[in-house]
Design an enzyme around this catalytic site. Sequence first.
Site, PDB file in Angstrom:
ATOM      1  N   GLU A 160       9.703  -5.655 -17.732  1.00 23.99           N
ATOM      2  CA  GLU A 160       9.775  -5.411 -16.289  1.00 23.99           C
ATOM      3  C   GLU A 160      11.043  -6.043 -15.693  1.00 23.99           C
ATOM      4  O   GLU A 160      11.186  -7.268 -15.712  1.00 23.99           O
ATOM      5  CB  GLU A 160       8.538  -6.051 -15.639  1.00 23.99           C
ATOM      6  CG  GLU A 160       8.476  -5.907 -14.137  1.00 23.99           C
ATOM      7  CD  GLU A 160       7.183  -6.466 -13.559  1.00 23.99           C
ATOM      8  OE1 GLU A 160       6.642  -7.447 -14.125  1.00 23.99           O
ATOM      9  OE2 GLU A 160       6.727  -5.929 -12.538  1.00 23.99           O
ATOM     10  N   GLU A 201      -0.206  -4.065  -7.888  1.00 22.63           N
ATOM     11  CA  GLU A 201      -0.011  -5.508  -8.086  1.00 22.63           C
ATOM     12  C   GLU A 201       0.550  -6.042  -6.774  1.00 22.63           C
ATOM     13  O   GLU A 201       1.756  -5.983  -6.528  1.00 22.63           O
ATOM     14  CB  GLU A 201       0.962  -5.761  -9.243  1.00 22.63           C
ATOM     15  CG  GLU A 201       1.132  -7.263  -9.533  1.00 22.63           C
ATOM     16  CD  GLU A 201       2.332  -7.555 -10.413  1.00 22.63           C
ATOM     17  OE1 GLU A 201       2.172  -8.192 -11.446  1.00 22.63           O
ATOM     18  OE2 GLU A 201       3.454  -7.123 -10.039  1.00 22.63           O
ATOM     19  N   ASP A 240       8.623  -1.817 -10.999  1.00 23.25           N
ATOM     20  CA  ASP A 240       7.742  -2.363  -9.957  1.00 23.25           C
ATOM     21  C   ASP A 240       8.446  -2.131  -8.615  1.00 23.25           C
ATOM     22  O   ASP A 240       9.574  -2.607  -8.413  1.00 23.25           O
ATOM     23  CB  ASP A 240       7.533  -3.860 -10.253  1.00 23.25           C
ATOM     24  CG  ASP A 240       6.646  -4.584  -9.247  1.00 23.25           C
ATOM     25  OD1 ASP A 240       6.693  -4.230  -8.058  1.00 23.25           O
ATOM     26  OD2 ASP A 240       5.936  -5.527  -9.654  1.00 23.25           O
ATOM     27  N   HIS A 254      10.052  -5.202  -6.781  1.00 27.99           N
ATOM     28  CA  HIS A 254      11.343  -5.666  -7.294  1.00 27.99           C
ATOM     29  C   HIS A 254      12.426  -4.617  -7.043  1.00 27.99           C
ATOM     30  O   HIS A 254      13.566  -4.958  -6.729  1.00 27.99           O
ATOM     31  CB  HIS A 254      11.244  -5.970  -8.794  1.00 27.99           C
ATOM     32  CG  HIS A 254      10.206  -7.004  -9.119  1.00 27.99           C
ATOM     33  ND1 HIS A 254      10.235  -8.271  -8.597  1.00 27.99           N
ATOM     34  CD2 HIS A 254       9.092  -6.952  -9.895  1.00 27.99           C
ATOM     35  CE1 HIS A 254       9.193  -8.966  -9.042  1.00 27.99           C
ATOM     36  NE2 HIS A 254       8.473  -8.182  -9.828  1.00 27.99           N
ATOM     37  N   GLU A 260      13.325 -14.578  -8.952  1.00 24.77           N
ATOM     38  CA  GLU A 260      12.335 -15.047  -9.934  1.00 24.77           C
ATOM     39  C   GLU A 260      12.926 -15.274 -11.319  1.00 24.77           C
ATOM     40  O   GLU A 260      12.387 -16.040 -12.101  1.00 24.77           O
ATOM     41  CB  GLU A 260      11.171 -14.047 -10.045  1.00 24.77           C
ATOM     42  CG  GLU A 260      10.355 -13.940  -8.773  1.00 24.77           C
ATOM     43  CD  GLU A 260       9.126 -13.052  -8.958  1.00 24.77           C
ATOM     44  OE1 GLU A 260       8.347 -13.295  -9.890  1.00 24.77           O
ATOM     45  OE2 GLU A 260       8.962 -12.104  -8.170  1.00 24.77           O
ATOM     46  N   ARG A 279       5.359  -7.007  -0.420  1.00 29.41           N
ATOM     47  CA  ARG A 279       4.399  -7.286  -1.509  1.00 29.41           C
ATOM     48  C   ARG A 279       2.951  -7.213  -1.043  1.00 29.41           C
ATOM     49  O   ARG A 279       2.045  -7.723  -1.689  1.00 29.41           O
ATOM     50  CB  ARG A 279       4.683  -8.596  -2.250  1.00 29.41           C
ATOM     51  CG  ARG A 279       4.415  -8.407  -3.735  1.00 29.41           C
ATOM     52  CD  ARG A 279       4.883  -9.473  -4.664  1.00 29.41           C
ATOM     53  NE  ARG A 279       5.027  -8.868  -5.988  1.00 29.41           N
ATOM     54  CZ  ARG A 279       5.357  -9.505  -7.106  1.00 29.41           C
ATOM     55  NH1 ARG A 279       5.583 -10.798  -7.085  1.00 29.41           N
ATOM     56  NH2 ARG A 279       5.477  -8.874  -8.243  1.00 29.41           N
ATOM     57  N   HIS A 317       4.301  -0.483 -11.550  1.00 27.79           N
ATOM     58  CA  HIS A 317       3.597  -1.322 -10.574  1.00 27.79           C
ATOM     59  C   HIS A 317       3.922  -0.882  -9.160  1.00 27.79           C
ATOM     60  O   HIS A 317       5.084  -0.626  -8.842  1.00 27.79           O
ATOM     61  CB  HIS A 317       4.042  -2.790 -10.698  1.00 27.79           C
ATOM     62  CG  HIS A 317       3.361  -3.556 -11.784  1.00 27.79           C
ATOM     63  ND1 HIS A 317       3.800  -4.782 -12.242  1.00 27.79           N
ATOM     64  CD2 HIS A 317       2.227  -3.278 -12.508  1.00 27.79           C
ATOM     65  CE1 HIS A 317       2.982  -5.224 -13.188  1.00 27.79           C
ATOM     66  NE2 HIS A 317       2.037  -4.322 -13.374  1.00 27.79           N
TER      67      HIS A 317
END
Length: 275
Positions: A152, A246, A185, A188, A158, A217, A211
């Site tokens: 991912e 997620e 995702d 991101h 992060e 988020r 995701h």
Amino acid sequence: MKLSIVLSTQSAQFQAATFKGELETNLSYISSLGYDGVELAIRDPKLVDMDHLESLVAEYNLRVPAIGTGQAWGEEGLSFTDPDPKVRFEAIERIKSHIPGAVRFGAVIIIGLIRGIVKPGVEQSQAMDWLIEALRECTASARQFGVQLALEPINRYETSLINNASQGLELIKSVGIDNFGLLLDTFHMNIEEPIIEDSIRACGMHIFHFHVADSNRWYPGAGHVDFKTVLQTLAQVDYQGWVSGEFLPTPDATTAAQRSIAFLQSVQSAQQHEV
Ligand code: LER
Ligand code: MN
């Protein structure tokens, strides 16, 4: 479109695992909302009674498209790119230990933050070499059992290793094994990709898992990601995999899960009416 949502099999610091623990209650709720599957976040398979988990998942008529592994980093600091060879070895062994569970459920193994970050005193090129070496070893082991690994791309806040789709595609070339692909995702991507839909098109057949979370988020529909064009583009590249929620449990896990599925299904049905 097959929809799943993340459930961590135990408590965890990672905030965007929508559901955590209380397996029977949460699986029952996820199923009752109409989800087809549950993505399991498992810190260490040794901590989980897999027979019990499998029977619960079956009882609630759910499938398991993917197993998340990032808590080995989040809770224990294991990573493929740690300067300590013992930590790198343990991270590789931990990923290999997910293979029997992946076979049992027919799930993809997710490589998220267990790849690590470039630690102080380590050159980026050295970290990339360790990453490629670890991925080759894990994918080769998984391949014998027909299991896929999906790395991912994760935003720059992060990790400093593989933040976007084009770096992910380069990594696929370097690893060079066909059971290695990407997990994209939308959270991101909203931070890192110039145009999310172009990146989905560029990744095409290399997308092994997907995701969804909105720009903040929260659940899809709570921010400004254009899920209409995202879902359209996944269909255009003939993505046959899962769309897995997620996101933060905001205002609470059950409300967020319910709003997400209602929103995604409404976007999809509006598209079907347009066709
Ligand atoms: C995990 O799927 C993820 O998206 C990362 O943000 C983990 O920190
Ligand atoms: Mn994710």
